[in-house]
Design a protein around this motif. Structure first.
Motif, PDB file in Angstrom:
ATOM      1  N   GLU A 233      -2.741  -4.816  -6.243  1.00 21.46           N
ATOM      2  CA  GLU A 233      -2.240  -5.923  -5.423  1.00 21.46           C
ATOM      3  C   GLU A 233      -1.918  -5.446  -4.007  1.00 21.46           C
ATOM      4  O   GLU A 233      -2.266  -6.097  -3.023  1.00 21.46           O
ATOM      5  N   THR A 234      -1.292  -4.301  -3.889  1.00 18.43           N
ATOM      6  CA  THR A 234      -0.947  -3.764  -2.572  1.00 18.43           C
ATOM      7  C   THR A 234      -2.202  -3.400  -1.785  1.00 18.43           C
ATOM      8  O   THR A 234      -2.294  -3.673  -0.584  1.00 18.43           O
ATOM      9  N   VAL A 235      -3.178  -2.799  -2.459  1.00 23.04           N
ATOM     10  CA  VAL A 235      -4.426  -2.443  -1.782  1.00 23.04           C
ATOM     11  C   VAL A 235      -5.126  -3.705  -1.278  1.00 23.04           C
ATOM     12  O   VAL A 235      -5.600  -3.742  -0.144  1.00 23.04           O
ATOM     13  N   VAL A 236      -5.179  -4.736  -2.093  1.00 19.62           N
ATOM     14  CA  VAL A 236      -5.815  -5.996  -1.678  1.00 19.62           C
ATOM     15  C   VAL A 236      -5.142  -6.541  -0.421  1.00 19.62           C
ATOM     16  O   VAL A 236      -5.812  -6.992   0.509  1.00 19.62           O
ATOM     17  N   ARG A 237      -3.825  -6.498  -0.381  1.00 21.87           N
ATOM     18  CA  ARG A 237      -3.098  -7.037   0.777  1.00 21.87           C
ATOM     19  C   ARG A 237      -3.274  -6.197   2.028  1.00 21.87           C
ATOM     20  O   ARG A 237      -3.310  -6.731   3.131  1.00 21.87           O
ATOM     21  N   ARG A 238      -3.419  -4.880   1.897  1.00 17.75           N
ATOM     22  CA  ARG A 238      -3.421  -3.998   3.065  1.00 17.75           C
ATOM     23  C   ARG A 238      -4.791  -3.495   3.503  1.00 17.75           C
ATOM     24  O   ARG A 238      -4.926  -2.962   4.598  1.00 17.75           O
ATOM     25  N   SER A 239      -5.780  -3.637   2.680  1.00 20.24           N
ATOM     26  CA  SER A 239      -7.086  -3.047   2.982  1.00 20.24           C
ATOM     27  C   SER A 239      -7.800  -3.746   4.143  1.00 20.24           C
ATOM     28  O   SER A 239      -7.853  -4.967   4.197  1.00 20.24           O
ATOM     29  N   PRO A 240      -8.382  -2.952   5.042  1.00 20.93           N
ATOM     30  CA  PRO A 240      -9.172  -3.527   6.147  1.00 20.93           C
ATOM     31  C   PRO A 240     -10.605  -3.853   5.727  1.00 20.93           C
ATOM     32  O   PRO A 240     -11.363  -4.383   6.521  1.00 20.93           O
TER      33      PRO A 240
ATOM     34  N   GLY B  31      -9.858  -0.836 -10.556  1.00 25.21           N
ATOM     35  CA  GLY B  31      -9.375  -1.500 -11.753  1.00 25.21           C
ATOM     36  C   GLY B  31      -8.171  -2.364 -11.450  1.00 25.21           C
ATOM     37  O   GLY B  31      -7.448  -2.136 -10.476  1.00 25.21           O
ATOM     38  N   SER B  32      -7.951  -3.344 -12.309  1.00 23.94           N
ATOM     39  CA  SER B  32      -6.858  -4.283 -12.093  1.00 23.94           C
ATOM     40  C   SER B  32      -5.492  -3.651 -12.295  1.00 23.94           C
ATOM     41  O   SER B  32      -4.519  -4.067 -11.694  1.00 23.94           O
TER      42      SER B  32
ATOM     43  N   PRO C 111      -0.130   5.934  -4.356  1.00 24.72           N
ATOM     44  CA  PRO C 111      -1.519   5.525  -4.575  1.00 24.72           C
ATOM     45  C   PRO C 111      -2.033   4.451  -3.613  1.00 24.72           C
ATOM     46  O   PRO C 111      -3.096   4.642  -3.005  1.00 24.72           O
ATOM     47  N   ALA C 112      -1.333   3.359  -3.448  1.00 19.52           N
ATOM     48  CA  ALA C 112      -1.841   2.284  -2.579  1.00 19.52           C
ATOM     49  C   ALA C 112      -1.986   2.754  -1.139  1.00 19.52           C
ATOM     50  O   ALA C 112      -3.001   2.487  -0.481  1.00 19.52           O
ATOM     51  N   THR C 113      -1.019   3.488  -0.649  1.00 20.03           N
ATOM     52  CA  THR C 113      -1.054   3.995   0.722  1.00 20.03           C
ATOM     53  C   THR C 113      -2.226   4.946   0.920  1.00 20.03           C
ATOM     54  O   THR C 113      -2.955   4.863   1.917  1.00 20.03           O
TER      55      THR C 113
END
Length: 140
Positions: free
Chosen positions: A126-133, A109-110, A90-92
């Motif tokens: 959390e992963t999306v927040v860290r990796r998103s441009p 959603g959280s 999902p995050a990727t």
């Protein structure tokens, strides 16, 4: 103001809240709904064995269409809504969707999983927040 807002849907109450937030906060934006198929999520059949992969994928795909239909019904008829059915982690997949679909903002959603599943899989948001441009809004 964001032109294209990605809203990942997993059927959880926080993802529904994120959709509502995106619709209210970005009234002129195109809403890009995304659902990530993760058939290797350990779905177990009634016999206690992993289900038939083709059957699992079909079931997940049907569930995604139900989520998309419900989300489009929530959006006003005059809103532009697009659907993206993705497959993988999902995050990727969510982060990868940003460049592929010219996304300006993610609203998600959280959390979508509880308990042991969340501990084992980690936090997607959390992963999306860290990796998103692009900016990410996490709705609780």
């Amino acid at each position: 103001m964001a032109r294209r807002v990605l809203v990942p849907l997993d059927g959880s109450p926080p993802s529904q809240d994120a959709l509502q937030y995106a619709l209210e906060t970005f009234p002129a934006a195109t809403i890009v709904l995304a659902h990530v198929l993760t058939p290797a999520d350990g779905t177990v059949g009634p016999d206690g064995l992993l289900g038939d992969p083709a059957g699992v994928v079909d079931t997940h795909r049907e569930r995604a269409e139900e989520l998309f239909d419900a989300a489009e019904a929530t959006a006003a008829a005059d809103r532009t809504v697009e659907r993206e059915l993705l497959a993988g982690r999902p995050a990727t997949e969510i982060v990868g969707c940003v460049a592929d679909h010219d996304i300006d903002q993610i609203v998600m959603g959280s959390h979508g999983r509880d308990g042991a599943a969340r501990l084992l899989l980690g936090s997607v948001s959390e992963t999306v927040v860290r990796r998103s441009p692009v900016p990410v809004t996490v709705v609780r």
